[in-house]
Write a protein that holds these residues in place. Structure first.
Motif, PDB file in Angstrom:
ATOM      1  N   VAL A   1      26.872 -12.071   1.049  1.00 28.72           N
ATOM      2  CA  VAL A   1      27.897 -12.960   1.621  1.00 28.72           C
ATOM      3  C   VAL A   1      29.276 -12.593   1.088  1.00 28.72           C
ATOM      4  N   VAL A   2      29.375 -12.363  -0.220  1.00 29.59           N
ATOM      5  CA  VAL A   2      30.664 -12.018  -0.830  1.00 29.59           C
ATOM      6  C   VAL A   2      31.221 -10.736  -0.216  1.00 29.59           C
ATOM      7  N   VAL A   3      30.377  -9.722  -0.065  1.00 29.45           N
ATOM      8  CA  VAL A   3      30.835  -8.444   0.480  1.00 29.45           C
ATOM      9  C   VAL A   3      31.264  -8.595   1.940  1.00 29.45           C
ATOM     10  N   LEU A   4      30.479  -9.334   2.727  1.00 31.05           N
ATOM     11  CA  LEU A   4      30.816  -9.496   4.142  1.00 31.05           C
ATOM     12  C   LEU A   4      32.084 -10.325   4.313  1.00 31.05           C
ATOM     13  N   VAL A   5      32.182 -11.418   3.594  1.00 37.94           N
ATOM     14  CA  VAL A   5      33.371 -12.271   3.716  1.00 37.94           C
ATOM     15  C   VAL A   5      34.609 -11.553   3.185  1.00 37.94           C
ATOM     16  N   GLY A   6      34.423 -10.775   2.120  1.00 41.61           N
ATOM     17  CA  GLY A   6      35.545 -10.059   1.523  1.00 41.61           C
ATOM     18  C   GLY A   6      35.854  -8.730   2.179  1.00 41.61           C
ATOM     19  N   HIS A   7      35.154  -8.401   3.280  1.00 50.21           N
ATOM     20  CA  HIS A   7      35.375  -7.151   4.001  1.00 50.21           C
ATOM     21  C   HIS A   7      35.215  -5.951   3.060  1.00 50.21           C
ATOM     22  N   GLY A   8      34.188  -6.019   2.219  1.00 44.80           N
ATOM     23  CA  GLY A   8      33.938  -4.940   1.280  1.00 44.80           C
ATOM     24  C   GLY A   8      33.176  -3.793   1.912  1.00 44.80           C
TER      25      GLY A   8
ATOM     26  N   ASP B   1      31.245  -0.591 -17.661  1.00 42.31           N
ATOM     27  CA  ASP B   1      31.436  -0.603 -16.208  1.00 42.31           C
ATOM     28  C   ASP B   1      32.844  -1.033 -15.837  1.00 42.31           C
ATOM     29  N   LEU B   2      33.420  -1.912 -16.630  1.00 45.69           N
ATOM     30  CA  LEU B   2      34.785  -2.353 -16.353  1.00 45.69           C
ATOM     31  C   LEU B   2      35.778  -1.207 -16.475  1.00 45.69           C
ATOM     32  N   GLN B   3      35.443  -0.208 -17.279  1.00 48.07           N
ATOM     33  CA  GLN B   3      36.303   0.966 -17.400  1.00 48.07           C
ATOM     34  C   GLN B   3      36.082   1.943 -16.237  1.00 48.07           C
ATOM     35  N   VAL B   4      35.157   1.588 -15.354  1.00 43.84           N
ATOM     36  CA  VAL B   4      34.890   2.387 -14.158  1.00 43.84           C
ATOM     37  C   VAL B   4      35.499   1.731 -12.933  1.00 43.84           C
ATOM     38  N   LYS B   5      35.181   0.465 -12.736  1.00 44.03           N
ATOM     39  CA  LYS B   5      35.532  -0.228 -11.493  1.00 44.03           C
ATOM     40  C   LYS B   5      35.752  -1.699 -11.805  1.00 44.03           C
ATOM     41  N   TRP B   6      36.691  -2.293 -11.107  1.00 49.07           N
ATOM     42  CA  TRP B   6      37.038  -3.695 -11.370  1.00 49.07           C
ATOM     43  C   TRP B   6      36.171  -4.670 -10.582  1.00 49.07           C
ATOM     44  N   PHE B   7      35.068  -4.187 -10.027  1.00 51.85           N
ATOM     45  CA  PHE B   7      34.188  -5.063  -9.250  1.00 51.85           C
ATOM     46  C   PHE B   7      33.141  -5.760 -10.112  1.00 51.85           C
ATOM     47  N   ILE B   8      32.938  -5.303 -11.325  1.00 52.86           N
ATOM     48  CA  ILE B   8      31.861  -5.836 -12.149  1.00 52.86           C
ATOM     49  C   ILE B   8      32.035  -7.324 -12.475  1.00 52.86           C
ATOM     50  N   PRO B   9      33.255  -7.881 -12.628  1.00 52.08           N
ATOM     51  CA  PRO B   9      33.335  -9.333 -12.821  1.00 52.08           C
ATOM     52  C   PRO B   9      32.713 -10.121 -11.664  1.00 52.08           C
ATOM     53  N   THR B  10      32.863  -9.611 -10.440  1.00 50.39           N
ATOM     54  CA  THR B  10      32.240 -10.273  -9.290  1.00 50.39           C
ATOM     55  C   THR B  10      30.728 -10.249  -9.415  1.00 50.39           C
TER      56      THR B  10
ATOM     57  N   ALA C   1      46.071  -6.374  -4.781  1.00 49.13           N
ATOM     58  CA  ALA C   1      46.643  -5.915  -3.523  1.00 49.13           C
ATOM     59  C   ALA C   1      45.780  -4.819  -2.900  1.00 49.13           C
ATOM     60  N   MET C   2      45.211  -3.945  -3.756  1.00 49.57           N
ATOM     61  CA  MET C   2      44.369  -2.864  -3.245  1.00 49.57           C
ATOM     62  C   MET C   2      43.122  -3.396  -2.563  1.00 49.57           C
ATOM     63  N   SER C   3      42.580  -4.510  -3.059  1.00 49.91           N
ATOM     64  CA  SER C   3      41.365  -5.062  -2.453  1.00 49.91           C
ATOM     65  C   SER C   3      41.608  -5.445  -0.996  1.00 49.91           C
ATOM     66  N   LYS C   4      42.792  -5.947  -0.688  1.00 50.32           N
ATOM     67  CA  LYS C   4      43.120  -6.295   0.696  1.00 50.32           C
ATOM     68  C   LYS C   4      43.275  -5.043   1.550  1.00 50.32           C
TER      69      LYS C   4
ATOM     70  N   GLY D   1      33.954  -3.443  10.627  1.00 56.09           N
ATOM     71  CA  GLY D   1      34.028  -4.834  10.211  1.00 56.09           C
ATOM     72  C   GLY D   1      32.732  -5.355   9.641  1.00 56.09           C
ATOM     73  N   PRO D   2      32.719  -6.644   9.260  1.00 50.40           N
ATOM     74  CA  PRO D   2      31.548  -7.239   8.601  1.00 50.40           C
ATOM     75  C   PRO D   2      30.260  -7.144   9.414  1.00 50.40           C
ATOM     76  N   LEU D   3      30.341  -7.279  10.736  1.00 44.71           N
ATOM     77  CA  LEU D   3      29.123  -7.229  11.543  1.00 44.71           C
ATOM     78  C   LEU D   3      28.446  -5.866  11.459  1.00 44.71           C
ATOM     79  N   ALA D   4      29.242  -4.817  11.314  1.00 46.28           N
ATOM     80  CA  ALA D   4      28.679  -3.475  11.189  1.00 46.28           C
ATOM     81  C   ALA D   4      28.314  -3.140   9.756  1.00 46.28           C
ATOM     82  N   CYS D   5      28.855  -3.895   8.808  1.00 44.46           N
ATOM     83  CA  CYS D   5      28.617  -3.596   7.395  1.00 44.46           C
ATOM     84  C   CYS D   5      27.169  -3.870   6.999  1.00 44.46           C
ATOM     85  N   LEU D   6      26.582  -4.940   7.527  1.00 44.58           N
ATOM     86  CA  LEU D   6      25.216  -5.295   7.142  1.00 44.58           C
ATOM     87  C   LEU D   6      24.210  -4.213   7.523  1.00 44.58           C
ATOM     88  N   PRO D   7      24.224  -3.697   8.754  1.00 47.87           N
ATOM     89  CA  PRO D   7      23.307  -2.594   9.061  1.00 47.87           C
ATOM     90  C   PRO D   7      23.530  -1.366   8.185  1.00 47.87           C
TER      91      PRO D   7
END
Length: 522
Positions: free
Chosen positions: A300-307, A178-187, A237-240, A252-258
């Protein structure tokens, strides 16, 4: 709540029947039907911008890339070699990974004692979810990441039931892939480890097999970490940048949950909600309560991180399986009886909705009305009508290139954004265009033009002249591309210019030109 790691895996108040077998034939049938069903839109959508980038990236060999691992570009390159220009062939791996997620949903239900009906309900719930349709419709890092995450959690659940330590090594191997796919797997791994520490079974954290799996994962990360370090950590830098884009396009985060909830679909949403309820209340599910904690932490991580909403997608096949497996054990409960009563109409309605979407989308581009004025408009347009404009862009660039006297034709094309560059690299072969470069996003890390490059054909947003004139001694606009109701930055608001006499050598000029933001002119 911290639970005893040795807590029994069955409800002491509700003795479990003999363990059911895995409904292999039925689950595979659902998986195959899902793959066939979801493959329909792969024939109807034009290439997505990122898909073209994957093909281009696969042609530029690297141990990793600025914004992802190597696996997706390699698969895209292979598809381009075997079936050049075929979108369905390019998307076949995504369809297969979606089918695999259907099997994992059923496998989780089986691990928790669900019989054939529960396994089929879990499989169908994923197969008819908007998440599955999104996963299969295009080749993306998400297409693989969601299924690989689900496989990791399934192995973790299986280890809790069986205590077979080889499963923990398997987790490390899948995480390394998975790490060779996306760098999100450590999270994801950190979220799961935190949940296990808080809710148990803590015994897992001290097993030597787990640490062998961790060693495999760390070793697989070293080449990518070295590349990121030597290139200034573009992934961070890309994550930001992605967070800012998600806020602009998704509300934004409020719309992300729905949006997260919407990916579940009707049946999946009921099963996921039922899974949370039963994990909190059923004694027999206490060994697996880490999933309740991990799900909350990840949200929480996704909402706070604006994922993006699909960052939680890997948990959904598991939650569907848990919810389906919990149904038979809850017949004495009013909620359990209600869920079983409404299951058939919910499945029928869910199937009708997903069928209507697959048949009607994408809408013909001729029905597009109104200009794109925001990233939210851009996202909505691509969702309903798909991408278009690659042919107009390539033909216009080829026309501008050929109108120049042969002696004055530049040996390099530079595109302002990486979608343009990828489209010109892929479709420019039919026009015998010169090599294409771009300073945008991951394309910029492929490197600058050769040091002795003089004049270049520059493709970018109309109005980019002031920046170009600081970088080149001469800038001449050859033509414009402005398709009515087109895509800004693709086939609308575009200028094609001949830029001569770079003011600095390309190795010096390129870093100043590089930009991680996607320039769409909106």
């Amino acid at each position: 709540m911290v639970l005893n790691a040795a807590a029994p895996a069955v409800d002491l108040e509700e003795p479990s029947p003999p363990r059911p077998s895995f409904a292999t034939s039925w689950v595979l049938l659902v998986s195959i039907l899902t793959a066939a069903f979801l493959a329909i839109p792969t024939w109807r959508y034009d290439f997505f911008g990122d898909e073209l980038y994957f093909v281009a990236a696969g042609a530029h060999r690297s141990i990793t890339y600025a914004d992802q691992g190597v696996l997706i570009p390699l698969l895209a390159h292979l598809a381009d070699v075997l079936a050049p220009g075929s979108a369905p062939a390019l998307r076949l791996p995504a369809v297969l990974m979606t089918a695999a997620a259907v099997v994992i949903s059923a496998a989780v239900a089986h691990e928790l004692g669900g019989g054939r009906t529960a396994q089929l309900v879990a499989a169908v719930a994923y197969g008819i979810s908007p998440l599955a349709a999104t996963q299969a419709v295009q080749l993306s890092t998400f297409s693989f990441d969601a299924t690989l995450q689900a496989a990791i959690i399934w192995l973790l659940i299986r280890w809790i039931r069986t205590r077979e330590d080889r499963l923990l090594v398997g987790i490390g191997v899948i995480a390394a892939i998975d790490l060779q796919v996306k760098w999100f797997i450590p999270t994801i791994l950190l979220v799961l480890a935190t949940a296990v520490f808080l809710a148990g079974p803590r015994e897992l954290l001290w097993r030597s097999a787990l640490w062998r799996g961790v060693a495999i994962f760390v070793l697989s990360a070293l080449p990518g970490l070295w590349w990121q370090q030597t290139h200034g950590w573009p992934a961070l830098a890309m994550s930001k940048v992605i967070g800012a884009e998600q806020d602009a396009a998704g509300g934004g985060p409020l719309a992300c949950l729905p949006q997260m909830i919407g990916l579940c679909g009707l049946l999946g949403g009921l099963l996921a909600g039922w899974a949370f309820w039963c994990l909190a209340r059923q004694r027999r599910l206490r060994p697996y309560i880490f999933m309740l904690v991990a799900s909350g932490l990840l949200i929480v991580v996704v909402l706070v991180g604006h994922g993006r909403p699909y960052y939680t997608a890997g948990f959904l096949p598991v939650l569907f399986g848990i919810g389906a497996a919990a149904l038979p054990y809850s017949m004495h409960d009013r909620g359990g009886r209600l869920l079983r009563v409404i299951a058939v109409p919910v499945v029928a309605l869910s199937l009708a909705i997903i069928t209507a979407l697959l048949i009607t989308l994408p809408q013909p581009a001729s029905r597009v009305h109104g200009a794109i004025r925001s990233q939210a408009d851009f996202a909505m347009r691509t969702s309903i009508y798909g991408y278009s404009g690659w042919s107009e862009l390539t033909a216009k660039v080829a026309g501008a290139y050929r109108q120049l006297p042969e002696a004055d034709r530049p040996k390099v094309i530079i595109a302002q954004n990486y979608w343009q560059a990828a489209a010109l690299q892929n479709f420019g072969r039919d026009y015998d265009l010169p090599p294409v470069y771009s300073p945008n996003r991951g394309f910029g890390y492929f490197g600058p033009p050769p040091a002795d490059t003089g004049a270049v054909l520059y493709v970018g947003l109309d109005g980019a002249d002031p920046a170009l004139r600081r970088q080149f001694g001469s800038v001449t606009v050859l033509t414009h591309l402005n398709v009515p109701n087109g895509f800004p930055g693709v086939n609308s608001d575009i200028a094609i210019s001949l830029c001569r006499r770079p003011n600095h050598p390309w190795p010096e000029l390129w870093p100043d030109m590089m930009d991680l933001h996607l320039p769409l002119g909106i």
